[in-house]
Design a protein around this motif. Structure first.
Motif, PDB file in Angstrom:
ATOM      1  N   GLU A   1      63.972  83.274 -33.940  1.00 54.79           N
ATOM      2  CA  GLU A   1      64.240  82.858 -35.312  1.00 54.79           C
ATOM      3  C   GLU A   1      65.425  81.894 -35.277  1.00 54.79           C
ATOM      4  O   GLU A   1      66.514  82.257 -34.839  1.00 54.79           O
ATOM      5  CB  GLU A   1      64.565  84.056 -36.205  1.00 54.79           C
ATOM      6  N   ILE A   2      65.183  80.678 -35.734  1.00 59.48           N
ATOM      7  CA  ILE A   2      66.177  79.604 -35.650  1.00 59.48           C
ATOM      8  C   ILE A   2      66.766  79.321 -37.031  1.00 59.48           C
ATOM      9  O   ILE A   2      66.013  79.197 -38.004  1.00 59.48           O
ATOM     10  CB  ILE A   2      65.529  78.319 -35.099  1.00 59.48           C
ATOM     11  N   PRO A   3      68.094  79.226 -37.158  1.00 57.19           N
ATOM     12  CA  PRO A   3      68.684  78.908 -38.462  1.00 57.19           C
ATOM     13  C   PRO A   3      68.363  77.485 -38.901  1.00 57.19           C
ATOM     14  O   PRO A   3      68.027  76.632 -38.073  1.00 57.19           O
ATOM     15  CB  PRO A   3      70.184  79.087 -38.221  1.00 57.19           C
ATOM     16  N   GLU A   4      68.455  77.236 -40.188  1.00 53.07           N
ATOM     17  CA  GLU A   4      68.131  75.909 -40.716  1.00 53.07           C
ATOM     18  C   GLU A   4      69.004  74.837 -40.071  1.00 53.07           C
ATOM     19  O   GLU A   4      70.216  75.003 -39.932  1.00 53.07           O
ATOM     20  CB  GLU A   4      68.326  75.888 -42.237  1.00 53.07           C
ATOM     21  N   ALA A   5      68.340  73.735 -39.684  1.00 52.65           N
ATOM     22  CA  ALA A   5      69.017  72.611 -39.025  1.00 52.65           C
ATOM     23  C   ALA A   5      69.740  73.083 -37.763  1.00 52.65           C
ATOM     24  O   ALA A   5      70.817  72.610 -37.434  1.00 52.65           O
ATOM     25  CB  ALA A   5      69.989  71.919 -39.979  1.00 52.65           C
TER      26      ALA A   5
ATOM     27  N   ASP B   1      69.422  68.055 -36.169  1.00 51.70           N
ATOM     28  CA  ASP B   1      70.520  68.808 -36.751  1.00 51.70           C
ATOM     29  C   ASP B   1      70.748  68.567 -38.245  1.00 51.70           C
ATOM     30  O   ASP B   1      71.550  69.263 -38.848  1.00 51.70           O
ATOM     31  CB  ASP B   1      71.811  68.531 -35.977  1.00 51.70           C
ATOM     32  N   LEU B   2      70.068  67.605 -38.834  1.00 54.77           N
ATOM     33  CA  LEU B   2      70.161  67.418 -40.284  1.00 54.77           C
ATOM     34  C   LEU B   2      68.775  67.460 -40.916  1.00 54.77           C
ATOM     35  O   LEU B   2      68.527  66.811 -41.929  1.00 54.77           O
ATOM     36  CB  LEU B   2      70.860  66.086 -40.622  1.00 54.77           C
ATOM     37  N   PHE B   3      67.887  68.223 -40.301  1.00 57.14           N
ATOM     38  CA  PHE B   3      66.525  68.342 -40.813  1.00 57.14           C
ATOM     39  C   PHE B   3      66.259  69.817 -41.102  1.00 57.14           C
ATOM     40  O   PHE B   3      66.581  70.679 -40.276  1.00 57.14           O
ATOM     41  CB  PHE B   3      65.537  67.795 -39.780  1.00 57.14           C
ATOM     42  N   GLY B   4      65.656  70.081 -42.251  1.00 62.00           N
ATOM     43  CA  GLY B   4      65.638  71.432 -42.792  1.00 62.00           C
ATOM     44  C   GLY B   4      64.573  72.375 -42.281  1.00 62.00           C
ATOM     45  O   GLY B   4      63.980  73.107 -43.072  1.00 62.00           O
ATOM     46  N   ARG B   5      64.308  72.415 -41.003  1.00 65.22           N
ATOM     47  CA  ARG B   5      63.367  73.390 -40.465  1.00 65.22           C
ATOM     48  C   ARG B   5      64.113  74.669 -40.098  1.00 65.22           C
ATOM     49  O   ARG B   5      65.284  74.631 -39.740  1.00 65.22           O
ATOM     50  CB  ARG B   5      62.637  72.832 -39.245  1.00 65.22           C
ATOM     51  N   SER B   6      63.413  75.800 -40.162  1.00 61.85           N
ATOM     52  CA  SER B   6      64.061  77.064 -39.845  1.00 61.85           C
ATOM     53  C   SER B   6      63.024  78.117 -39.479  1.00 61.85           C
ATOM     54  O   SER B   6      61.819  77.900 -39.590  1.00 61.85           O
ATOM     55  CB  SER B   6      64.893  77.563 -41.041  1.00 61.85           C
TER      56      SER B   6
END
Length: 283
Positions: A30-34, A39-44
């Motif tokens: 589980e990866i935190p947002e960005a 690093d400035l893209f909103g995947r999570s």
């Protein structure tokens, strides 16, 4: 081997720390947002790129343990890598061809997506991103997470939508535009993630190097050489001087942007040349 023996305990702790990001024990981190290279893209949550690296890390660490003669523990990591691989394909390659009476989660079913031609960018317990993460899909084939049949489908899709035009290669397709559910207000910070900019569909030469190797592994050497030539052109076209190996370029105009003299842009260009066995004979 001496180097490996010196650092194996630290590497093992790193793997243990990474494994702790799989809080629900489903083999996916589980990866935190960005929280990754975009690093400035909103995947999570479950992000394709990160899961591919997680799979590859388990394979590589297992091989390291084998080299040290720790075969039992090595086997555990190699076996776990195959579980990760299975979960990646099952969760990120949506298909209507599900087995009857099989209990699967929402992320595994995703019937609303039908049958795709690539691994989707992200899944969470609540939704998914159906976009095509170029680097994630390229690495999936280069690292053996998907087979050649799926990789050919992905290549045909990416080539068809033009992720390699005008230069290789745009990092995501399609771009996220204002008003889209995936749009985040912080995409306008420093005007970085506007459509076709930066991580929002910008052209990344370092990804282009992986793209050349991806095409070559598929058996399309002539196409790979043509793509390498295009990659050379974007690396040569600097912002102020030639051969600046800039960070990224605009997704439609191809104009170099970002920082100059990027080691990863240069490194992947060299790696692609090496992969195609292209040698500069000029002295």
């Amino acid at each position: 081997m001496a180097f490996l023996r010196k650092y194996i305990d630290a590497i093992k702790e790193t793997m243990r720390w990474l494994g702790a990001h799989d809080s629900n024990n489903d083999a996916l981190l589980e990866i935190p947002e960005a929280g990754d290279w975009t690093d400035l893209f909103g995947r999570s949550y479950n992000i394709l790129y990160d899961e591919i690296l997680w799979y590859r890390s388990n394979v590589c660490f297992g091989r390291m343990l084998e080299m040290l003669g720790n075969y039992e523990e090595a086997g555990e990591y190699i076996r776990w890598s195959q579980v990760i691989k299975k979960e990646i394909v099952q969760n990120f390659w949506p298909s209507t061809q599900q087995k009857l009476f099989q209990s699967v989660s929402f992320a595994e079913k995703q019937f609303t997506l039908g049958d795709t031609s690539y691994l989707i960018a992200q899944t969470t317990p609540f939704d998914f991103s159906w976009r095509c993460d170029t680097l994630g899909n390229i690495l999936a084939f280069l690292h053996g997470t998907i087979d050649a049949e799926k990789a050919h489908q992905t290549f045909k899709f990416m080539l068809g939508v033009g992720v390699n035009d005008p230069f290789p290669v745009a990092n995501v397709y399609p771009v996220v535009s204002p008003g889209d559910p995936d749009w985040k207000p912080y995409y306008t910070v420093n005007l970085l993630n506007l459509p076709n900019h930066y991580h929002n569909g910008g052209i990344w030469p370092f990804v282009g190097g992986f793209w050349v190797k991806f095409v070559n592994k598929l058996g399309f050497r002539d196409i790979a050489i043509a793509e390498l030539y295009k990659l050379a052109l974007i690396n040569k076209e600097g912002i102020t001087d030639e051969w600046e190996f800039t960070e990224w370029a605009h997704g439609t105009t191809g104009k170099p942007m970002g920082k100059a003299y990027q080691a990863w842009s240069a490194a992947q260009y060299i790696s692609a040349c090496s992969n195609l066995k292209i040698i500069n004979t000029k002295k």
